[in-house]
Scaffold this motif. Structure first.
Motif, short mmCIF file in Angstrom:
data_model
loop_
_atom_site.label_atom_id
_atom_site.label_comp_id
_atom_site.label_asym_id
_atom_site.label_seq_id
_atom_site.Cartn_x
_atom_site.Cartn_y
_atom_site.Cartn_z
N VAL A 33 0.91 -1.38 0.08
CA VAL A 33 0.16 0.11 0.13
C VAL A 33 0.84 1.18 0.04
O VAL A 33 1.84 1.33 0.89
CB VAL A 33 -1.00 0.00 1.28
N ILE A 34 0.65 2.17 -1.15
CA ILE A 34 1.35 3.34 -0.96
C ILE A 34 0.39 4.60 -0.66
O ILE A 34 -0.64 4.64 -1.37
CB ILE A 34 1.92 3.56 -2.50
N VAL A 35 0.42 5.25 0.39
CA VAL A 35 -0.50 6.21 0.79
C VAL A 35 0.08 7.61 0.26
O VAL A 35 1.04 8.19 0.62
CB VAL A 35 -0.62 6.45 2.29
N LEU A 36 -0.89 8.28 -0.78
CA LEU A 36 -0.44 9.62 -1.05
C LEU A 36 -1.50 10.53 -0.40
O LEU A 36 -2.56 10.67 -0.34
CB LEU A 36 -0.59 9.65 -2.74
N VAL A 37 -0.76 11.52 0.34
CA VAL A 37 -1.39 12.44 1.24
C VAL A 37 -1.10 13.80 0.23
O VAL A 37 -0.16 14.35 0.02
CB VAL A 37 -0.92 12.57 2.59
N PRO A 38 -2.37 14.36 0.09
CA PRO A 38 -2.24 15.78 -0.42
C PRO A 38 -1.43 16.84 0.47
O PRO A 38 -1.59 16.94 1.64
CB PRO A 38 -3.81 16.39 -0.56
N GLU A 39 -0.85 17.76 -0.19
CA GLU A 39 -0.09 18.93 0.44
C GLU A 39 -1.34 19.89 0.84
O GLU A 39 -2.30 19.77 0.16
CB GLU A 39 0.85 19.36 -0.23
N GLN A 40 -0.88 20.67 1.64
CA GLN A 40 -2.10 21.75 2.11
C GLN A 40 -2.28 22.68 0.86
O GLN A 40 -3.55 22.77 0.60
CB GLN A 40 -1.41 22.62 3.19
N ALA A 41 -1.50 22.94 -0.07
CA ALA A 41 -1.67 23.83 -1.15
C ALA A 41 -2.50 22.99 -2.06
O ALA A 41 -3.67 23.71 -2.91
CB ALA A 41 -0.34 24.20 -1.76
#
Length: 85
Positions: A33-41
Motif C-alpha cells: 500500500v502506498i498512501v499519497l497525502v495531499p499537501e495543504q496547497a
C-alpha cells in the motif's frame, strides 16, 4: 504488479479506511500500500463550488426512489424552472 487506485482516510488509530470496498478478485496474499497525502496547497486548490461525492450519491438515491414511486414531473415544468433562473 497490478495497481488499484482507491480513496480513503486514515482514522485516529492509524487504520486505513477505504471509501468503497475493492471490487473483483480477492487477494489472499500480502499486498503493498502506498498512501499519497495531499499537501495543504493541493487541498486549498479544490473548487469550493464542488459538491461532495456523498451529497451527490444521496441526491441520486433520493431521485431514484422518487422515480420508482412515480413521483415525477413533466419535462416542460423542469424547463420552465430553469428558464426562470
Amino acid at each position: 504488479m497490478k495497481a488499484i487506485e482507491v480513496t480513503g482516510r486514515i482514522d485516529s488509530q492509524g487504520n486505513l479506511v477505504l471509501d468503497e470496498p475493492i471490487q473483483g478478485n480477492t487477494y489472499p496474499h500480502q499486498v503493498r500500500v502506498i498512501v499519497l497525502v495531499p499537501e495543504q496547497a493541493e487541498v486549498e486548490e479544490l473548487d469550493p463550488d464542488d459538491t461532495p461525492v456523498e451529497e451527490i450519491k444521496a441526491s441520486l438515491r433520493r431521485a431514484l426512489q422518487q422515480a420508482k414511486s412515480g413521483q415525477t414531473r413533466p419535462i416542460s415544468e423542469l424547463w420552465d424552472r430553469i428558464d426562470a433562473e
